[in-house]
Design an enzyme around this catalytic site. Sequence first.
Site, PDB file in Angstrom:
ATOM      1  N   CYS A   5       0.834  -1.206   0.000  1.00 39.21           N
ATOM      2  CA  CYS A   5       0.000   0.000   0.000  1.00 39.21           C
ATOM      3  C   CYS A   5       0.873   1.262   0.000  1.00 39.21           C
ATOM      4  O   CYS A   5       1.451   1.579  -1.013  1.00 39.21           O
ATOM      5  CB  CYS A   5      -1.001  -0.049   1.148  1.00 39.21           C
ATOM      6  SG  CYS A   5      -2.456   0.910   0.749  1.00 39.21           S
ATOM      7  N   GLN A  22       3.455   2.782  -2.921  1.00 37.08           N
ATOM      8  CA  GLN A  22       3.463   4.181  -3.383  1.00 37.08           C
ATOM      9  C   GLN A  22       4.867   4.782  -3.223  1.00 37.08           C
ATOM     10  O   GLN A  22       5.341   5.516  -4.096  1.00 37.08           O
ATOM     11  CB  GLN A  22       2.427   4.982  -2.597  1.00 37.08           C
ATOM     12  CG  GLN A  22       0.993   4.478  -2.819  1.00 37.08           C
ATOM     13  CD  GLN A  22      -0.047   5.194  -1.955  1.00 37.08           C
ATOM     14  OE1 GLN A  22       0.281   6.007  -1.095  1.00 37.08           O
ATOM     15  NE2 GLN A  22      -1.316   4.878  -2.187  1.00 37.08           N
ATOM     16  N   GLU A  78      -0.804  13.079  -1.207  1.00 37.96           N
ATOM     17  CA  GLU A  78      -1.074  12.969   0.230  1.00 37.96           C
ATOM     18  C   GLU A  78      -0.045  13.768   1.043  1.00 37.96           C
ATOM     19  O   GLU A  78      -0.366  14.327   2.081  1.00 37.96           O
ATOM     20  CB  GLU A  78      -1.016  11.489   0.651  1.00 37.96           C
ATOM     21  CG  GLU A  78      -1.314  11.277   2.120  1.00 37.96           C
ATOM     22  CD  GLU A  78      -1.362   9.798   2.529  1.00 37.96           C
ATOM     23  OE1 GLU A  78      -0.927   8.939   1.746  1.00 37.96           O
ATOM     24  OE2 GLU A  78      -1.841   9.534   3.642  1.00 37.96           O
ATOM     25  N   HIS A 117      -3.724  -4.939   0.262  1.00 38.39           N
ATOM     26  CA  HIS A 117      -3.184  -5.492   1.514  1.00 38.39           C
ATOM     27  C   HIS A 117      -3.255  -7.019   1.498  1.00 38.39           C
ATOM     28  O   HIS A 117      -4.241  -7.595   1.969  1.00 38.39           O
ATOM     29  CB  HIS A 117      -3.994  -4.988   2.708  1.00 38.39           C
ATOM     30  CG  HIS A 117      -3.795  -3.547   2.996  1.00 38.39           C
ATOM     31  ND1 HIS A 117      -2.904  -3.095   3.955  1.00 38.39           N
ATOM     32  CD2 HIS A 117      -4.358  -2.448   2.466  1.00 38.39           C
ATOM     33  CE1 HIS A 117      -2.936  -1.774   3.987  1.00 38.39           C
ATOM     34  NE2 HIS A 117      -3.817  -1.355   3.094  1.00 38.39           N
ATOM     35  N   GLU A 157      -1.798  -9.055   3.343  1.00 41.79           N
ATOM     36  CA  GLU A 157      -1.712  -9.634   4.707  1.00 41.79           C
ATOM     37  C   GLU A 157      -3.082 -10.000   5.276  1.00 41.79           C
ATOM     38  O   GLU A 157      -3.195 -10.903   6.087  1.00 41.79           O
ATOM     39  CB  GLU A 157      -0.971  -8.678   5.649  1.00 41.79           C
ATOM     40  CG  GLU A 157      -1.675  -7.381   6.036  1.00 41.79           C
ATOM     41  CD  GLU A 157      -1.481  -6.235   5.035  1.00 41.79           C
ATOM     42  OE1 GLU A 157      -1.143  -6.510   3.868  1.00 41.79           O
ATOM     43  OE2 GLU A 157      -1.690  -5.074   5.431  1.00 41.79           O
TER      44      GLU A 157
END
Length: 546
Positions: A384, A388, A408, A510, A512
């Site tokens: 994630c 980036q 961001e 994600h 995980e």
Amino acid sequence: MANTKYVFVTGGVSSSLGKGIIAASLAKLLQARGYRVTIQKLDPYINVDPGTLNPYEHGECYVTDDGAETDLDLGHYERFLNTATSQANNVTTGRIYQSVIEKERRGEFLGKTVQVVPHITNEIKERIQILGKSGDYDIVITEIGGTVGDIESLPYIESVRQLKWELGDNNALVIHLTLIPYLSAAGELKTKPTQHSVKTLMESGIKADILVCRTEHELSEDLRKKLALFCNVKQEAVIQSIDASTIYDVPNLMLEEGLDTVVLNRLVLRDDDEPNLEKWNDFLLRHKNPKHEVTIGLIGKYVELQDSYKSILEAFIHAGAENEVRVNIESIHSEYIDDKTIKNKIAHLDGVLVAPGFGERGIEGKIKAVQYAREHKIPFFGICLGMQMAVIEYSRNVLGLKDACSIEVDEKAVSPVISLMEEQKSITDMGGTMRLGAWDCELVEGSKVFEAYGKTQISERHRHRYEYNNVYKDQLEKAGLKTTGTNPKTGLVEIVEVEGHPWFVGVQYHPEYKSTVANPHPLFVAFTKAAMIFSKNKVSAKVTQS
Ligand code: GLN
């Protein structure tokens, strides 16, 4: 089976006793006997969901396929049971009140005064029974967050009391998880806090049916008798839960203590077949007998708190067992990575994982870590925000876009290689508005990710607002940062890989969240394997040199 049975798990004496692990372990044992089981968590806080909570407050925010931002205990449920959870599996006080207030605004209460009892309690009872009424489960285990006696848990406890009464003794039971502290000065285990906690529960009209006692020392027969007598439970319903070296041992420990049989007998369900834990025990054997060892750096900014990256740490346990390797995780704070410290912090690692995250803090350290791993050909996995950062690093240091950044971090970035989707631009509410839940992704054959998954069509869970900016895609591809996974509907880039690197993968989603004991995540398995190869090559290079 005609009607669903309900098991409620409450907690007493102290928080953090591991209700989630006990619930998941019981569920595992029942599932291993052929029952269809699910677990639900009720959280007594006022946030509508934990999506807006800082990881320091609440640990990791877990995400389901249907896009619910939930408590991290749901992660344990999925990892233990290998079945997906959903929005219905986690309910907070905020959500309960929100829905009651919305009903009130629609006039659904027909002029009545809206009150905690019965309106809030009815809403709670309804939410508890949604999973049971679906017909998909034989047993629903509902964990009540917090500790008995807390002001904020009262409506939940009252709802459990009512439901227990309505459903009848054969259909519902309460497990109370408590702590038996050991006083080293006296050399004794103490039962009094448990007696008080059971009494508090009784004052709310609930008699605990089973006591699960967390303890650092074995409970003697006498102590079990005493607990049974003073807490009003059968002696076989006093279950010891001794500290374990891994949470994955707890199902077997509960089996030894007979927790599952006590539950089944009490619910008048058959308990004849032994639970089939063959696969589970095979995993444990591999987990406990590694043949190799690797060290992976987890670069993040919430590293002080173990729970912040819970699913990542667990995914490495699954992937480690699969590869028969011990995965040592070195947590590295990205704020402390700079030109002076980088070598010291990263050079010895066998793999670098740049973690998910939000906001500006620690960003530059993450970018430096990516660069080091890329240039020194250390296996790299970006998740994630980590993906980036990999895009920004490549844009700056290979493509030469020195001012490449994410919107961001810098709203006015000159080269916004990570930007906002059009539909995100007008959003003002922060809660529940990210790109959430399961999205499809199409993989490029011949890529590292294709090799890992062994197929081209995958679906993975997302939780982010910002995206790879397709304006830069051609340039980045030409420069060697390949797009190897794309969303087939939107064209959004979901995966990048560096050409010619032994294992450099960044994923916008994600992985995980989907790793379980029964199904270790293919990317964690492949990354761990790459780290193992890297580590072995280092050793053989050293031997050749000497
Ligand atoms: N902060 C980034 C975004 O919102 C990444 C989020 C994450 O790592 N989960 O897009």
